[in-house]
Design a protein around this motif. Structure first.
Motif, mmCIF file in Angstrom:
data_model
loop_
_atom_site.group_PDB
_atom_site.id
_atom_site.type_symbol
_atom_site.label_atom_id
_atom_site.label_comp_id
_atom_site.label_asym_id
_atom_site.label_seq_id
_atom_site.Cartn_x
_atom_site.Cartn_y
_atom_site.Cartn_z
ATOM 1 N N ASP A 131 0.816 -1.223 0.000
ATOM 2 C CA ASP A 131 0.000 0.000 0.000
ATOM 3 C C ASP A 131 0.843 1.264 0.000
ATOM 4 O O ASP A 131 0.310 2.371 0.034
ATOM 5 N N GLY A 132 2.187 1.115 0.010
ATOM 6 C CA GLY A 132 3.069 2.275 -0.023
ATOM 7 C C GLY A 132 3.382 2.859 1.342
ATOM 8 O O GLY A 132 3.898 3.973 1.435
ATOM 9 N N ASN A 133 3.076 2.124 2.397
ATOM 10 C CA ASN A 133 3.394 2.590 3.743
ATOM 11 C C ASN A 133 4.745 2.058 4.185
ATOM 12 O O ASN A 133 5.116 0.931 3.841
ATOM 13 N N LEU A 134 5.452 2.865 4.967
ATOM 14 C CA LEU A 134 6.665 2.400 5.631
ATOM 15 C C LEU A 134 6.262 1.743 6.947
ATOM 16 O O LEU A 134 5.357 2.217 7.625
ATOM 17 N N VAL A 135 6.938 0.661 7.275
ATOM 18 C CA VAL A 135 6.759 0.031 8.575
ATOM 19 C C VAL A 135 7.835 0.645 9.469
ATOM 20 O O VAL A 135 9.028 0.481 9.225
ATOM 21 N N LEU A 136 7.403 1.382 10.475
ATOM 22 C CA LEU A 136 8.317 2.117 11.341
ATOM 23 C C LEU A 136 8.246 1.601 12.777
ATOM 24 O O LEU A 136 7.289 0.925 13.152
ATOM 25 N N ILE A 137 9.269 1.950 13.539
ATOM 26 C CA ILE A 137 9.284 1.592 14.947
ATOM 27 C C ILE A 137 9.464 2.855 15.783
ATOM 28 O O ILE A 137 10.080 3.824 15.353
ATOM 29 N N VAL A 152 15.965 10.001 24.246
ATOM 30 C CA VAL A 152 14.827 10.393 23.407
ATOM 31 C C VAL A 152 14.028 9.172 22.962
ATOM 32 O O VAL A 152 14.555 8.074 22.821
ATOM 33 N N VAL A 153 12.743 9.398 22.750
ATOM 34 C CA VAL A 153 11.900 8.410 22.082
ATOM 35 C C VAL A 153 11.940 8.783 20.613
ATOM 36 O O VAL A 153 11.702 9.936 20.242
ATOM 37 N N LEU A 154 12.257 7.815 19.777
ATOM 38 C CA LEU A 154 12.540 8.085 18.373
ATOM 39 C C LEU A 154 11.631 7.276 17.460
ATOM 40 O O LEU A 154 11.398 6.084 17.709
ATOM 41 N N LEU A 155 11.125 7.915 16.430
ATOM 42 C CA LEU A 155 10.413 7.223 15.362
ATOM 43 C C LEU A 155 11.433 6.929 14.276
ATOM 44 O O LEU A 155 12.149 7.833 13.832
ATOM 45 N N GLY A 156 11.563 5.670 13.880
ATOM 46 C CA GLY A 156 12.583 5.358 12.896
ATOM 47 C C GLY A 156 12.383 4.034 12.212
ATOM 48 O O GLY A 156 11.289 3.460 12.213
ATOM 49 N N LEU A 157 13.451 3.550 11.639
ATOM 50 C CA LEU A 157 13.453 2.338 10.832
ATOM 51 C C LEU A 157 13.946 1.147 11.651
ATOM 52 O O LEU A 157 14.809 1.300 12.508
ATOM 53 N N GLU A 193 11.939 -9.803 13.885
ATOM 54 C CA GLU A 193 12.001 -9.711 15.352
ATOM 55 C C GLU A 193 11.409 -8.397 15.862
ATOM 56 O O GLU A 193 10.638 -8.396 16.818
ATOM 57 N N GLU A 194 11.778 -7.270 15.245
ATOM 58 C CA GLU A 194 11.364 -5.968 15.760
ATOM 59 C C GLU A 194 9.937 -5.591 15.393
ATOM 60 O O GLU A 194 9.289 -4.876 16.155
ATOM 61 N N THR A 195 9.469 -6.055 14.226
ATOM 62 C CA THR A 195 8.149 -5.609 13.760
ATOM 63 C C THR A 195 7.136 -6.726 13.573
ATOM 64 O O THR A 195 5.935 -6.460 13.546
ATOM 65 N N GLY A 196 7.587 -7.955 13.369
ATOM 66 C CA GLY A 196 6.684 -9.044 13.027
ATOM 67 C C GLY A 196 6.353 -9.084 11.541
ATOM 68 O O GLY A 196 5.562 -9.909 11.094
ATOM 69 N N TYR A 197 6.977 -8.215 10.751
ATOM 70 C CA TYR A 197 6.730 -8.165 9.306
ATOM 71 C C TYR A 197 7.774 -9.007 8.556
ATOM 72 O O TYR A 197 8.901 -9.168 9.006
ATOM 73 N N THR A 198 7.353 -9.475 7.384
ATOM 74 C CA THR A 198 8.224 -10.211 6.475
ATOM 75 C C THR A 198 8.191 -9.510 5.124
ATOM 76 O O THR A 198 7.133 -9.056 4.685
ATOM 77 N N ALA A 199 9.339 -9.433 4.466
ATOM 78 C CA ALA A 199 9.440 -8.779 3.158
ATOM 79 C C ALA A 199 9.425 -9.822 2.041
ATOM 80 O O ALA A 199 10.009 -10.888 2.174
ATOM 81 N N ARG A 200 8.771 -9.473 0.950
ATOM 82 C CA ARG A 200 8.794 -10.321 -0.242
ATOM 83 C C ARG A 200 10.151 -10.210 -0.946
ATOM 84 O O ARG A 200 10.691 -11.193 -1.434
ATOM 85 N N GLU A 201 10.689 -8.981 -0.978
ATOM 86 C CA GLU A 201 11.962 -8.741 -1.681
ATOM 87 C C GLU A 201 12.833 -7.817 -0.843
ATOM 88 O O GLU A 201 12.352 -6.864 -0.234
ATOM 89 N N MET A 202 14.130 -8.101 -0.828
ATOM 90 C CA MET A 202 15.111 -7.256 -0.134
ATOM 91 C C MET A 202 16.090 -6.742 -1.189
ATOM 92 O O MET A 202 16.782 -7.527 -1.838
ATOM 93 N N ILE A 203 16.151 -5.423 -1.337
ATOM 94 C CA ILE A 203 16.997 -4.798 -2.350
ATOM 95 C C ILE A 203 18.084 -3.990 -1.644
ATOM 96 O O ILE A 203 17.778 -3.027 -0.923
ATOM 97 N N ILE A 241 9.438 -1.821 21.750
ATOM 98 C CA ILE A 241 9.235 -1.236 20.428
ATOM 99 C C ILE A 241 7.756 -1.221 20.066
ATOM 100 O O ILE A 241 7.073 -2.242 20.143
ATOM 101 N N GLU A 242 7.297 -0.059 19.649
ATOM 102 C CA GLU A 242 5.948 0.113 19.113
ATOM 103 C C GLU A 242 6.069 0.135 17.590
ATOM 104 O O GLU A 242 6.955 0.811 17.048
ATOM 105 N N VAL A 243 5.213 -0.595 16.889
ATOM 106 C CA VAL A 243 5.251 -0.682 15.426
ATOM 107 C C VAL A 243 4.081 0.103 14.848
ATOM 108 O O VAL A 243 2.957 0.015 15.344
ATOM 109 N N LEU A 244 4.348 0.864 13.792
ATOM 110 C CA LEU A 244 3.285 1.586 13.114
ATOM 111 C C LEU A 244 3.610 1.712 11.635
ATOM 112 O O LEU A 244 4.749 1.491 11.225
#
Length: 190
Positions: free
Chosen positions: A58-64, A73-78, A100-110, A148-151
């Protein structure tokens, strides 16, 4: 542009002054090409690091969002982290950190870039991967000290990096490498 003839320093003595499972501090006594002796130079030794730029279909970044104690500091990042000792496959390490950090899996890693985080005092490199087709497939599997909070956020919103309250220089570099990749492969842009 004139090419400088600066040469690497010669290490006259070297000893480890601290070591644990996360980092090692090496203290060197060096000599420059011109004969000047640098009596004490501390080097932080780390394993290689990986950082993902995870994008959903959907074009969203998965951030932590997490607390970074050294900066206070509390940081929003990758998502990303260290490659474990003996871990040689950068992509596999990136996939592991993402899961581990997000619970997400990627189809492709570039792979989109590699840099030295701070070559003045650190010896390691940081490898960036654009992780596409990311979907939530697992529960988080955090280390004991991670909270870690995932969004998700539209890529364009995170690209307006100057609008974030707190900024991480290595994540700004990730955007540079990603934007350079997208300029060469516009069809991959979210």
């Amino acid at each position: 542009m004139r090419k400088l003839m600066i040469k690497p320093w010669t290490i006259l003595e070297s000893h480890q002054t601290f070591r644990d499972s996360f980092l090692s501090v090496r203290t060197d006594r060096c000599q420059r090409e011109d004969g000047h002796v640098v009596p004490t130079y501390h080097v932080l030794e780390f394993t290689e690091w990986v950082t993902m730029i995870p994008v959903t279909d959907d074009g969203n970044l998965v951030l932590i969002r997490e607390y970074r104690h050294a900066g206070g500091v509390v940081l929003l990042g990758l998502p990303g982290g260290v490659m474990d000792t003996g871990e040689a496959d950068r992509e596999a390490a990136g996939r592991r950190e993402l899961r581990e950090e997000t619970g997400y899996t990627a189809r492709e890693m570039i792979p989109v870039g590699t840099c030295f985080p701070n070559p003045a005092v650190q010896n390691n490199r940081l490898h960036y991967y654009l992780a596409t087709g990311c979907t939530k497939t697992h529960a988080q599997s955090l280390d004991a000290n991670e909270e870690i909070e995932v969004l998700e956020m539209p890529y364009a919103d995170f690209l307006a990096y100057e609008g974030l309250d707190v900024q991480h220089a290595l994540h700004a570099a990730a955007l540079f490498y990603t934007e350079r990749f997208f300029s060469k492969h516009p069809g991959k842009r979210p």
